[in-house]
Design an enzyme around this catalytic site. Structure first.
Site, short mmCIF file in Angstrom:
data_model
loop_
_atom_site.label_atom_id
_atom_site.label_comp_id
_atom_site.label_asym_id
_atom_site.label_seq_id
_atom_site.Cartn_x
_atom_site.Cartn_y
_atom_site.Cartn_z
N CYS A 94 0.81 -1.23 0.00
CA CYS A 94 0.00 0.00 0.00
C CYS A 94 0.85 1.28 0.00
O CYS A 94 1.40 1.66 -1.01
CB CYS A 94 -0.97 -0.04 1.16
SG CYS A 94 -2.37 1.07 0.92
N ARG A 128 -12.23 6.95 0.68
CA ARG A 128 -11.24 5.87 0.65
C ARG A 128 -11.81 4.63 -0.03
O ARG A 128 -13.02 4.39 0.00
CB ARG A 128 -10.80 5.54 2.09
CG ARG A 128 -10.21 6.74 2.80
CD ARG A 128 -9.70 6.41 4.19
NE ARG A 128 -8.56 5.49 4.15
CZ ARG A 128 -7.33 5.84 3.86
NH1 ARG A 128 -7.07 7.10 3.54
NH2 ARG A 128 -6.34 4.96 3.83
N HIS A 195 -3.72 -5.66 2.19
CA HIS A 195 -3.35 -5.86 3.60
C HIS A 195 -3.97 -7.19 4.07
O HIS A 195 -4.54 -7.94 3.29
CB HIS A 195 -3.95 -4.74 4.46
CG HIS A 195 -3.40 -3.39 4.20
ND1 HIS A 195 -2.18 -2.95 4.66
CD2 HIS A 195 -3.93 -2.34 3.52
CE1 HIS A 195 -2.00 -1.69 4.29
NE2 HIS A 195 -3.04 -1.29 3.60
N1 GLN Z 1 -1.74 6.83 2.90
C1 GLN Z 1 -1.97 5.99 1.73
C2 GLN Z 1 -3.43 6.10 1.23
O1 GLN Z 1 -4.29 6.49 1.98
C3 GLN Z 1 -1.64 4.53 2.03
C4 GLN Z 1 -2.56 3.92 3.07
C5 GLN Z 1 -2.13 2.54 3.46
O2 GLN Z 1 -0.95 2.21 3.47
N2 GLN Z 1 -3.11 1.67 3.83
O3 GLN Z 1 -3.67 5.75 0.07
#
Ligand code: GLN
Length: 244
Positions: A94, A128, A195
């Site tokens: 990520c 998100r 993840h």
């Molecule tokens: N900060 C990055 C985003 O929001 C990565 C987030 C993460 O590693 N889960 O895309």
């Protein structure tokens, strides 16, 4: 019996949603294969001896943590790129994956230069991309499904059409929720939004890295592990995500 060492970059800063579990999985599988494995934590501004490691791992992180680590990554960018070209097994999850590209424009509009190893960019957004995800991948040489969990504001867009994704999204968002791609695969490097942690429920991806590490040591690992539990977990999660 051989000794394997996996470097864990910035464990106190880049480690979201169980990502450290990937290292536990690799260590246990190497032990089940009859070898020893040491995880070497590399803190911010720490020294990394590439001659001394068999694999490099970095987990996900918030925009803030990404900002803290990318300057330190820059310091070693040239050597890291050489090692990737020489086939060092690398798993970046990520936020770590995003930093491999040319730039990361955070949700607040702040632009971070990426390492520029690959011609892609990431643009953050307030809404998100969150949920369980299933992709199909040919990373092991045959078509496999890979399951995981994603939570990212960043949308990653390949500018180079030759770049190879880790896989194609079956259910979920992937790189950007638009082009059906997820992650990136290049030599023995995988960058991915998955993840979970990723590897325990995807044992063939764990073995992709273990085989790559063994080959670089001039070793052959041909034992077949009993992955009945891992494969059952994979099937159950996949069934849950795809609805029966
Ligand atoms: N900060 C990055 C985003 O929001 C990565 C987030 C993460 O590693 N889960 O895309």
């Amino acid at each position: 019996m051989a000794d394997y060492k996996i470097a864990h970059m910035y464990p106190d800063l880049m480690n979201l949603y169980g990502d450290q579990g990937n290292l536990t999985c690799l260590k246990r599988r190497l032990q089940w294969y009859g070898h020893r494995c040491v995880i070497s934590d590399i803190p911010l501004n720490g020294q990394l001896d590439y001659q001394d490691i068999d694999m490099l791992f970095m987990g996900g992180g918030s925009d803030r943590e990404q900002g803290l680590v990318y300057r330190d990554l820059f310091r070693q960018a040239e050597r890291l790129q050489q090692e990737i070209e020489n086939g060092l097994p690398v798993l970046f999850i990520c936020g770590a994956y995003q930093l491999l590209g040319k730039s990361y424009i955070g949700a607040d509009g702040e632009t971070m230069d990426g390492l520029g190893f690959f011609d892609f960019y990431t643009r953050g957004a307030k809404d998100r991309l969150i949920g369980n995800i299933v992709i199909n991948s040919a990373i092991t040489g045959e078509e496999i499904s890979i399951v995981g969990f994603e939570n990212h504001g960043g949308r990653t867009y390949f500018q180079d059409t030759e770049l190879r994704p880790l896989g194609r999204v079956v259910k979920g968002f992937g790189n950007n929720g638009e082009d059906g791609c997820e992650g990136i695969s290049y030599k023995n490097l995988i960058g991915t939004y998955l993840h979970g942690p990723l590897l325990p429920k995807n044992p063939s991806v764990a073995d992709f890295f273990i085989q790559a590490m063994a080959k670089r040591k001039g070793m052959v690992i041909d034992t077949i592990l009993d992955d009945a539990i891992e494969n059952y977990a994979h099937r159950q999660v996949k069934k849950q995500i795809l609805g029966g």
